[in-house]
Motif scaffolding. Structure first.
Motif, mmCIF file in Angstrom:
data_model
loop_
_atom_site.group_PDB
_atom_site.id
_atom_site.type_symbol
_atom_site.label_atom_id
_atom_site.label_comp_id
_atom_site.label_asym_id
_atom_site.label_seq_id
_atom_site.Cartn_x
_atom_site.Cartn_y
_atom_site.Cartn_z
ATOM 1 N N GLU A 132 0.852 -1.191 0.000
ATOM 2 C CA GLU A 132 0.000 0.000 0.000
ATOM 3 C C GLU A 132 0.884 1.236 0.000
ATOM 4 O OE1 GLU A 132 -1.197 1.203 4.376
ATOM 5 O OE2 GLU A 132 -1.698 -0.897 4.007
ATOM 6 N N VAL A 133 0.290 2.386 -0.312
ATOM 7 C CA VAL A 133 1.020 3.634 -0.289
ATOM 8 C C VAL A 133 1.412 3.962 1.138
ATOM 9 C CG1 VAL A 133 0.912 6.092 -0.801
ATOM 10 C CG2 VAL A 133 -0.186 4.461 -2.324
ATOM 11 N N ALA A 254 9.545 -3.889 3.319
ATOM 12 C CA ALA A 254 10.452 -3.128 2.445
ATOM 13 C C ALA A 254 9.691 -1.949 1.851
ATOM 14 C CB ALA A 254 11.017 -4.022 1.343
ATOM 15 N N CYS A 255 10.463 -1.055 1.243
ATOM 16 C CA CYS A 255 9.898 0.139 0.601
ATOM 17 C C CYS A 255 10.296 0.164 -0.867
ATOM 18 C CB CYS A 255 10.403 1.416 1.278
ATOM 19 S SG CYS A 255 9.858 1.632 2.988
ATOM 20 N N GLY A 256 9.522 0.869 -1.646
ATOM 21 C CA GLY A 256 9.832 1.086 -3.048
ATOM 22 C C GLY A 256 9.096 2.317 -3.538
ATOM 23 N N GLY A 261 6.182 8.880 -8.120
ATOM 24 C CA GLY A 261 7.033 9.489 -7.104
ATOM 25 C C GLY A 261 6.570 9.226 -5.692
ATOM 26 N N LEU A 262 5.561 8.367 -5.513
ATOM 27 C CA LEU A 262 5.048 8.044 -4.181
ATOM 28 C C LEU A 262 5.716 6.780 -3.658
ATOM 29 C CD1 LEU A 262 1.244 8.645 -4.822
ATOM 30 C CD2 LEU A 262 2.880 10.214 -3.767
ATOM 31 N N TRP A 263 5.927 6.762 -2.344
ATOM 32 C CA TRP A 263 6.544 5.602 -1.713
ATOM 33 C C TRP A 263 5.474 4.582 -1.347
ATOM 34 C CZ3 TRP A 263 11.505 4.449 -1.760
ATOM 35 C CH2 TRP A 263 12.432 5.474 -1.977
ATOM 36 N N GLN A 264 5.818 3.316 -1.538
ATOM 37 C CA GLN A 264 4.961 2.216 -1.126
ATOM 38 C C GLN A 264 5.705 1.343 -0.128
ATOM 39 O OE1 GLN A 264 2.841 1.447 -5.379
ATOM 40 N NE2 GLN A 264 2.889 -0.243 -3.941
ATOM 41 N N LYS A 265 4.930 0.703 0.718
ATOM 42 C CA LYS A 265 5.528 -0.262 1.641
ATOM 43 C C LYS A 265 4.973 -1.647 1.331
ATOM 44 C CE LYS A 265 2.265 0.895 5.389
ATOM 45 N NZ LYS A 265 2.192 1.339 6.808
#
Length: 593
Positions: A132-133, A254-256, A261-265
């Motif tokens: 999710e974001v 983890a993150c990506g 340009g938004l981060w997701q986990k």
């Protein structure tokens, strides 16, 4: 047979302006491109322009030893990361038993290079359990393992609806059409696509994976759930700590970053495939894909079986559990979905890649697996003072050498020296313009060894002129006039020049292949100038000599032309004379005589 040869020679001799016009147009076009791109000077290497020096220290994992083989492998991988084409002149070398020094010249994207060099963790393929974001103001629900449910408004605000990265077998045409599970494509090194809407974002979502899910049992553990709920990927510190210390056999978070340009986990399952299982990865242009660019992967024998097993399991799941995350240094760089088992040892990742994004992901897949973990000990700025002094001394030495060559040509060849000097100037102009264009094009950087290669090329180029001039003078010594001498001398001189330049180019090519770093700069410059020597001799020197042979100054053998028959010791002009009949055989009667 003599007549056709004469006709061809006369035809070639009558049209030298075509060759001259061709090379002058090429120089004008390249010069225009140089000014249009704004790169009017060659890019300089770290020894001439300064740059950044990074010291990395190897940190052995439990039960692992630092060996020379591991260090050499790490140097090779890092060198290919920062020197994609081998000519950007970044230096990677070992220091002692456990340190690696990386020197990045000024003008290179040092931040990107540092990221590629510093990305030293091993590459893993992990199944996605939930995603999710992440960030302030976003909901933090517990993941739904079933992946069911329609996207909530907050999920659609993350840029959903684009084409999702898709992994297919090499025999399957890549798909770039939007799906009901639609996700945007990967974004270069941040290559996590836009977040999946199939992971429920509602606070009423199930607090734990359903029993039918194939998710690992520890995905429901309080520790993983707490880490996932608390993870804020927007925070640099929190992101760097995500999943730290997790073993490949454990579920982790983890993150990506997605293409918006938004981060997701993520919650990710145990690693199913290692980076060392990837035999080869490359960016290819595929006309069947909407954007054209895809990333192909080939696996080793063991990797093929492992990849087929995991993709077979994932293909039976709903989104997001039909995705696998490509994780490098704890960050998700891509998370394509699959809809069938990918067997055969190869696969393709498709999406809305451009060339740079596809190449970046391919580099990560190819060079992501290092045999050791490295820690960045220091980052220092390197000045160009010493290199500048050496360059100044080298240029003085080159100027002295060039002056001596010109003086020799003037004293020995006299008027012919005009043709030689003009050819040297054309060769220098082509070399300068092409080097300026190669900097932004392939990352070529001019360092001190490369300057030495350019200076050595002066002798190679001058040697070609001398071979041709001496062939002409030999023909004049045989009694021929200048115009036929110019044409008769060219075939023999041409063979000698081609053989000589081929040997020089072959030596440069071998040196470029078997060496690294600065020596490659020398080899690259030597090979480039050798090729340009052939171009200049064929398209400039020979046509200009043909034109000059028509001028009275050269044609009449003026004493200062360098082609004076008397000075050369020429034989009398060759003339066609009738042969007298042979005397009759047998004794001759003296009285009759």
């Amino acid at each position: 047979m003599a007549a056709p040869k004469k006709g061809r020679s006369a035809s070639a001799q009558s049209k030298p302006w075509r060759s001259l016009a061709l090379i002058l147009i090429a120089i004008a076009a390249l010069t225009g491109g140089m000014f249009w791109s704004g790169n009017t000077t060659p890019r300089l290497g770290i020894d001439l322009a300064g740059g950044t020096s990074i010291t990395l220290r190897a940190v052995p994992e439990a039960g692992q030893k630092i060996s020379k083989a591991n260090m050499d492998t790490a140097v090779d991988i890092m060198n290919r990361r920062v020197n994609g084409l081998g000519v950007s002149e970044a230096e990677v070398q070992t220091q002692g038993d456990s340190n690696i020094i990386v020197n990045i010249p000024k003008g290179t994207n040092s931040k990107e290079a540092r990221e590629q060099v510093g990305t030293t963790a091993k590459l893993y393929f992990r199944p996605v359990i939930a995603t999710e974001v992440s960030g302030p103001g976003t909901a933090s629900p517990s993941p739904s393992a079933s992946g069911s449910g329609s996207p909530s408004p907050s999920a659609s605000a993350t840029g959903k609806g684009g084409d999702k990265d898709k992994a297919t077998s090499s025999s399957t045409a890549p798909s770039a059409t939007a799906t009901s599970q639609g996700r945007a494509v990967t974004d270069a090194l941040k290559a996590d696509p836009t977040p999946s809407g199939s992971a429920s974002a509602s606070p009423k979502a199930s607090a734990s994976p359903s029993a039918s899910s194939s998710a690992p049992a520890d995905a429901n553990s309080a520790k993983v759930q707490a880490e996932y709920a608390a993870l804020n990927c927007v925070d640099d510190k929190a992101r760097s700590m995500a999943g730290k210390g997790a073993k490949p056999t454990e579920t982790t978070v983890a993150c990506g970053q997605n293409s918006s340009g938004l981060w997701q986990k993520y919650i990710l399952g145990p690693a199913e495939v290692d980076g060392t299982d990837v035999k080869k990865a490359q960016a290819v242009f595929n006309t069947q894909n909407a954007s054209g660019w895809t990333v192909t992967m080939e696996f080793t024998g063991k990797g093929s079986k492992k990849f087929a097993d995991i993709t077979g399991k994932l293909a039976q799941q709903q989104s997001p559990q039909n995705q696998f995350a490509i994780v490098l240094d704890g960050e998700v760089v891509s998370d394509p979905y699959v809809n069938q088992a990918l067997t055969g040892g190869s696969a393709e990742i498709s999406g809305n890649f451009d060339q740079k994004e596809a190449q970046s992901l391919a580099n990560m897949l190819s060079y992501g697996a290092l045999p050791l973990t490295f820690k960045e000990d220091s980052v220092t700025t390197v000045t160009a003072a010493l290199g500048g002094d050496q360059l100044h001394a080298g240029l003085i030495a080159g100027a002295i050498g060039l002056a001596l060559v010109v003086i020799y040509l003037l004293l020995y060849y006299r008027g012919l020296s005009f043709i030689a000097v003009a050819s040297l100037l054309v060769s220098a102009a082509l070399t300068y313009v092409i080097m300026s264009l190669l900097g932004p094009a392939i990352g070529f950087a001019l360092n001190l060894p490369a300057v030495c290669g350019a200076i050595v090329a002066i002798g190679i180029t001058a040697d070609s002129f001398i071979v041709y001039f001496e062939r002409i003078r030999d023909e004049i010594r045989e009694g021929r006039t200048l115009r036929p001498a110019v044409e008769r001398a060219w075939p023999r001189a041409r063979r000698t020049i081609l053989v000589s330049d081929f040997v020089s180019f072959l030596a440069a090519a071998v040196l470029f292949i078997v060496t690294v770093g600065k020596v490659q700069g020398f080899a690259f410059t030597l090979g480039l100038t050798t090729l340009l020597d052939v171009v200049v001799v064929f398209l400039f020197t020979k046509p200009l000599m043909t034109i000059m042979a028509r001028r009275k100054f050269f044609a009449d053998g003026h004493p200062w032309s360098g082609l004076d028959p008397k000075r050369l010791g020429a034989k009398p002009p060759l003339r066609s004379t009738r042969r007298r009949p042979a005397p009759p055989a047998g004794p001759v009667d003296p009285k009759e005589a």
